[in-house]
Design a protein around this motif. Structure first.
Motif, PDB file in Angstrom:
ATOM      1  N   GLN A  19      -6.868   8.238   8.785  1.00  0.00           N
ATOM      2  CA  GLN A  19      -8.129   8.917   8.531  1.00  0.00           C
ATOM      3  C   GLN A  19      -8.308   9.258   7.059  1.00  0.00           C
ATOM      4  N   SER A  20      -7.207   9.581   6.363  1.00  0.00           N
ATOM      5  CA  SER A  20      -7.297   9.877   4.927  1.00  0.00           C
ATOM      6  C   SER A  20      -7.716   8.639   4.143  1.00  0.00           C
ATOM      7  N   VAL A  21      -7.206   7.481   4.563  1.00  0.00           N
ATOM      8  CA  VAL A  21      -7.605   6.226   3.911  1.00  0.00           C
ATOM      9  C   VAL A  21      -9.102   6.022   4.080  1.00  0.00           C
ATOM     10  N   ALA A  40       0.831  -1.203   0.000  1.00  0.00           N
ATOM     11  CA  ALA A  40       0.000   0.000   0.000  1.00  0.00           C
ATOM     12  C   ALA A  40       0.864   1.251   0.000  1.00  0.00           C
ATOM     13  N   GLY A  41       0.518   2.202  -0.861  1.00  0.00           N
ATOM     14  CA  GLY A  41       1.253   3.452  -0.923  1.00  0.00           C
ATOM     15  C   GLY A  41       0.357   4.675  -0.943  1.00  0.00           C
ATOM     16  N   THR A  42      -0.911   4.487  -1.317  1.00  0.00           N
ATOM     17  CA  THR A  42      -1.864   5.588  -1.397  1.00  0.00           C
ATOM     18  C   THR A  42      -3.229   5.107  -0.920  1.00  0.00           C
ATOM     19  N   PRO A  43      -4.146   6.024  -0.573  1.00  0.00           N
ATOM     20  CA  PRO A  43      -5.512   5.609  -0.224  1.00  0.00           C
ATOM     21  C   PRO A  43      -6.190   4.840  -1.348  1.00  0.00           C
ATOM     22  N   GLU A  44      -5.862   5.190  -2.593  1.00  0.00           N
ATOM     23  CA  GLU A  44      -6.490   4.517  -3.734  1.00  0.00           C
ATOM     24  C   GLU A  44      -6.162   3.026  -3.776  1.00  0.00           C
ATOM     25  N   HIS A  45      -5.014   2.645  -3.230  1.00  0.00           N
ATOM     26  CA  HIS A  45      -4.662   1.223  -3.233  1.00  0.00           C
ATOM     27  C   HIS A  45      -5.620   0.423  -2.345  1.00  0.00           C
ATOM     28  N   LEU A  56     -12.197   5.884   1.325  1.00  0.00           N
ATOM     29  CA  LEU A  56     -13.081   4.727   1.169  1.00  0.00           C
ATOM     30  C   LEU A  56     -14.547   5.137   1.249  1.00  0.00           C
ATOM     31  N   VAL A  57     -14.858   6.062   2.124  1.00  0.00           N
ATOM     32  CA  VAL A  57     -16.231   6.561   2.210  1.00  0.00           C
ATOM     33  C   VAL A  57     -16.638   7.230   0.898  1.00  0.00           C
ATOM     34  N   GLU A  58     -15.727   8.005   0.328  1.00  0.00           N
ATOM     35  CA  GLU A  58     -16.005   8.650  -0.964  1.00  0.00           C
ATOM     36  C   GLU A  58     -16.277   7.617  -2.054  1.00  0.00           C
ATOM     37  N   LYS A  59     -15.655   6.462  -1.925  1.00  0.00           N
ATOM     38  CA  LYS A  59     -15.843   5.387  -2.907  1.00  0.00           C
ATOM     39  C   LYS A  59     -17.015   4.468  -2.536  1.00  0.00           C
ATOM     40  N   ALA A  73      -7.759  -4.638   5.011  1.00  0.00           N
ATOM     41  CA  ALA A  73      -6.466  -4.314   4.399  1.00  0.00           C
ATOM     42  C   ALA A  73      -5.534  -3.741   5.458  1.00  0.00           C
ATOM     43  N   LEU A  74      -4.275  -4.102   5.346  1.00  0.00           N
ATOM     44  CA  LEU A  74      -3.271  -3.758   6.352  1.00  0.00           C
ATOM     45  C   LEU A  74      -2.142  -2.971   5.713  1.00  0.00           C
ATOM     46  N   ALA A  75      -1.600  -2.022   6.481  1.00  0.00           N
ATOM     47  CA  ALA A  75      -0.440  -1.271   6.014  1.00  0.00           C
ATOM     48  C   ALA A  75       0.471  -0.965   7.192  1.00  0.00           C
ATOM     49  N   ALA A  76       1.690  -0.619   6.878  1.00  0.00           N
ATOM     50  CA  ALA A  76       2.677  -0.344   7.924  1.00  0.00           C
ATOM     51  C   ALA A  76       3.477   0.913   7.603  1.00  0.00           C
ATOM     52  N   GLY A  77       4.381   0.830   6.626  1.00  0.00           N
ATOM     53  CA  GLY A  77       5.323   1.905   6.360  1.00  0.00           C
ATOM     54  C   GLY A  77       4.678   3.248   6.097  1.00  0.00           C
ATOM     55  N   ILE A  78       3.589   3.275   5.315  1.00  0.00           N
ATOM     56  CA  ILE A  78       2.983   4.572   4.984  1.00  0.00           C
ATOM     57  C   ILE A  78       2.404   5.241   6.223  1.00  0.00           C
ATOM     58  N   PHE A  79       2.015   4.439   7.219  1.00  0.00           N
ATOM     59  CA  PHE A  79       1.538   5.013   8.478  1.00  0.00           C
ATOM     60  C   PHE A  79       2.716   5.443   9.350  1.00  0.00           C
TER      61      PHE A  79
END
Length: 581
Positions: A566-568, A534-539, A572-575, A552-558
């Protein structure tokens, strides 16, 4: 919770039946006593002491640590039940559930010695959580039927995640919950019927409607976990313990309507070269800086980061100890302390993994994986993640076709329920010229997104096919088993969830390997967590829209503050993807 058959509740107390049931919490007060075909004591006025002291019935099964921490966080003192008199004199009693009822109540289980006490409770006060009276045969207090969720309806079992409630008018403690998500983790459900309709205070929908909470007289019981439902869950506990307390929930714009997708923060934890426990992050599993010093990448302190992510809205915190308990897992006290300290202020599920298997220490004493897991559960973990040991167990199972019951995966899921066991899969792509070149599930490479490799269509040498080889020991050793075959095998052995990593995509920030996620999530009936890349909210929206990933899980970007949690969620709400806000 695991059981094999569905059966109607009986009207009598029948302890020590062969059953399993789900962990949750019973919230019971002496206010508003009612008739329930059982003997109740007369209500009495609550003293000031009642608003500060809570009685807790703990018989040694399940994660009681979480409920203790939640109560202390809310400012209540705890008195443990030691005699029937402690129960009879309690103004507020909480009875926590277990992962699997049968093992807890057999003659070697932690609850067996308390069976006479449990009978006393039934006779005098009906003080039970749903794990006892909403069970397949258990103690049979509430009329009705319990059975396993029907996976043929297209749902994943266990039911793990944040779901919405349909709250009845007489719920009392759930007044703040109706428009919000709460956390469930169970495989069996109690079915609403005319027989039990007077008990039901809320229902939930997951393939079908099931009972999510009851309220009858002085009984409040919930199928979900308030102590793992964030601030919403804490409000449930607060309203039970102090009914006059004002709501602390902020108004919510949208309304929870179904099972939400979860965003999970992962913390890879290990000791650095100075001996400090730090959060690190790898680049294709290499956690050292590309510098002359070649030191371990240090992205922060585990307890501090976990607390930060909880406040930012993470739906679960996953710890992976990559230092590894290489010789003796119970000797790694710093990691156990991390769990204990984190669980004091983080009220979402905590998962821990790394080196969970059978051990013999330097003195020759043998420790089973079950003992190792038990220590983590007592220290605040809600789920155990198993990696390498699950690979070895799956290889043996595929070879022999026999479940021995001796693997760590089988042992822990039998006692704590399969919803308490996550299997972490760490595969990498291996390209081949023809599907017959390997005895594993092979995919035609032009179907691949190939985001991580930057290739056009085929493998590096023009190969048109590929399979996903599983690895052990932190990705350092490849094994003769594919990710598809491993996923199918561990589901059969008792895994309740799969954490699906991808070595090729790890640390690349180019997106999840959606082909891998789709392959595995389409092939199993248990929840699959997408990880790596994961690198962006779009991912996140991409993996949810194109695969059957549950979370979905992420580490480095956080860790690097490149993308806030919150941006992620806002994306997702927008989508139009439902999440907990």
């Amino acid at each position: 919770m695991e059981a094999t058959t569905a059966a109607p509740f009986s009207s009598c107390v029948t302890p020590r039946q062969n059953l399993s049931s789900s962990p949750s919490s019973l919230l019971l007060s002496r206010k508003n006593l009612g008739s329930a075909n059982l003997k109740f004591k007369s209500p009495r006025s609550l003293s000031v002491r009642a608003l500060t002291l809570v009685t807790l019935l703990d018989y040694g099964a399940g994660n009681v640590c979480s409920i203790r921490n939640a109560l202390r966080h809310l400012g209540f003192s705890i008195k443990d039940v030691k005699t029937p008199g402690d129960i009879l004199n309690a103004d507020r009693l909480i009875f926590t559930g277990v992962g699997a009822f049968a093992p807890a109540m057999d003659e070697n289980g932690p609850g067996f010695a308390l069976l006479p006490l449990l009978n006393t409770i039934i006779i005098y006060d009906i003080i039970y959580s749903n794990c006892v009276f909403m069970s397949v045969k258990g103690l049979g207090v509430i009329p009705g039927t319990v059975g396993r969720f029907d996976s043929s309806a297209g749902i994943r079992v266990p039911h793990i995640g944040l779901n919405a409630l349909q709250v009845g008018k007489d719920s009392e403690i759930l007044d703040d919950v109706g428009s919000r998500h709460v956390y469930f983790v169970h495989s069996y459900r109690a079915i609403p019927s005319n027989e039990n309709k007077d008990w039901i205070s809320s229902t939930c929908h997951y393939g079908e409607s099931f009972i999510s909470s009851i309220r009858r007289g002085n009984v409040h019981a919930v199928q979900f976990h308030p102590e793992k439902s964030g601030e919403v869950g804490l409000s449930v506990l607060r309203r039970f313990l102090d009914p006059q307390s004002p709501s602390k929930q902020k108004p919510m714009e949208g309304k929870a309507s179904k099972l939400a997708k979860r965003v999970i923060a992962c913390l890879d934890v290990r000791t650095n070269d100075k001996g400090d426990l730090v959060v690190t992050k790898g680049d294709q599993y290499d956690v050292r800086e590309q510098s002359n010093e070649n030191e371990v990448r240090n992205l922060g302190k585990p307890v501090d980061l976990a607390g930060q992510y909880y406040k930012e809205g993470a739906d679960e915190i996953s710890f992976l100890n990559i230092t590894g308990f290489r010789d003796f897992p119970l000797g790694d006290l710093p990691m156990i302390q991390v769990l204990r300290y984190t669980s004091e202020n983080v009220f979402v599920p905590l998962t821990v993994g790394g080196g969970i298997r059978d051990f013999t220490d330097a003195t020759g004493r043998y420790y089973s994986s079950l003992e190792v897991a038990a220590e983590y559960f007592r220290s605040g973990a809600d789920k155990i993640s198993i990696g390498s040991d699950a690979v070895y167990a799956a290889e043996e199972f595929i070879k022999s076709g026999v479940k021995t019951g001796k693997s760590s995966l089988e042992q822990i899921s039998r006692v704590y329920g399969n919803q308490a066991v996550v299997v972490s899969i760490d595969p990498r792509r291996v390209y081949v010229n023809h599907p017959d070149d390997v005895p594993y599930k092979v995919m035609f490479s032009p179907l691949f997104s190939l985001l991580c490799h930057g290739l056009n269509e085929h493998g590096p040498n023009g190969e048109e096919y590929a399979w996903y080889q599983c690895t052990v020991s932190g990705g350092r050793e490849g094994r003769p088993i594919g990710a598809y075959e491993l996923a199918k095998a561990v589901e059969e052995l008792g895994a309740g969830e799969i954490l699906l990593n991808c070595i090729d995509c790890d640390g690349q920030g180019k997106g999840f390997d959606t082909d891998l996620v789709k392959l595995i999530s389409d092939s199993v009936g248990i929840p699959v967590i997408a990880s790596s890349g994961a690198g962006t909210p779009e991912h996140f929206s991409e993996v949810f829209e194109t695969t059957n990933a549950s979370d979905a899980l992420a580490a480095g970007i956080f860790h690097r503050k490149e993308v806030p949690i919150q941006s992620v969620k806002e994306h997702l709400v927008e989508k139009s993807i439902e999440v907990r806000m």
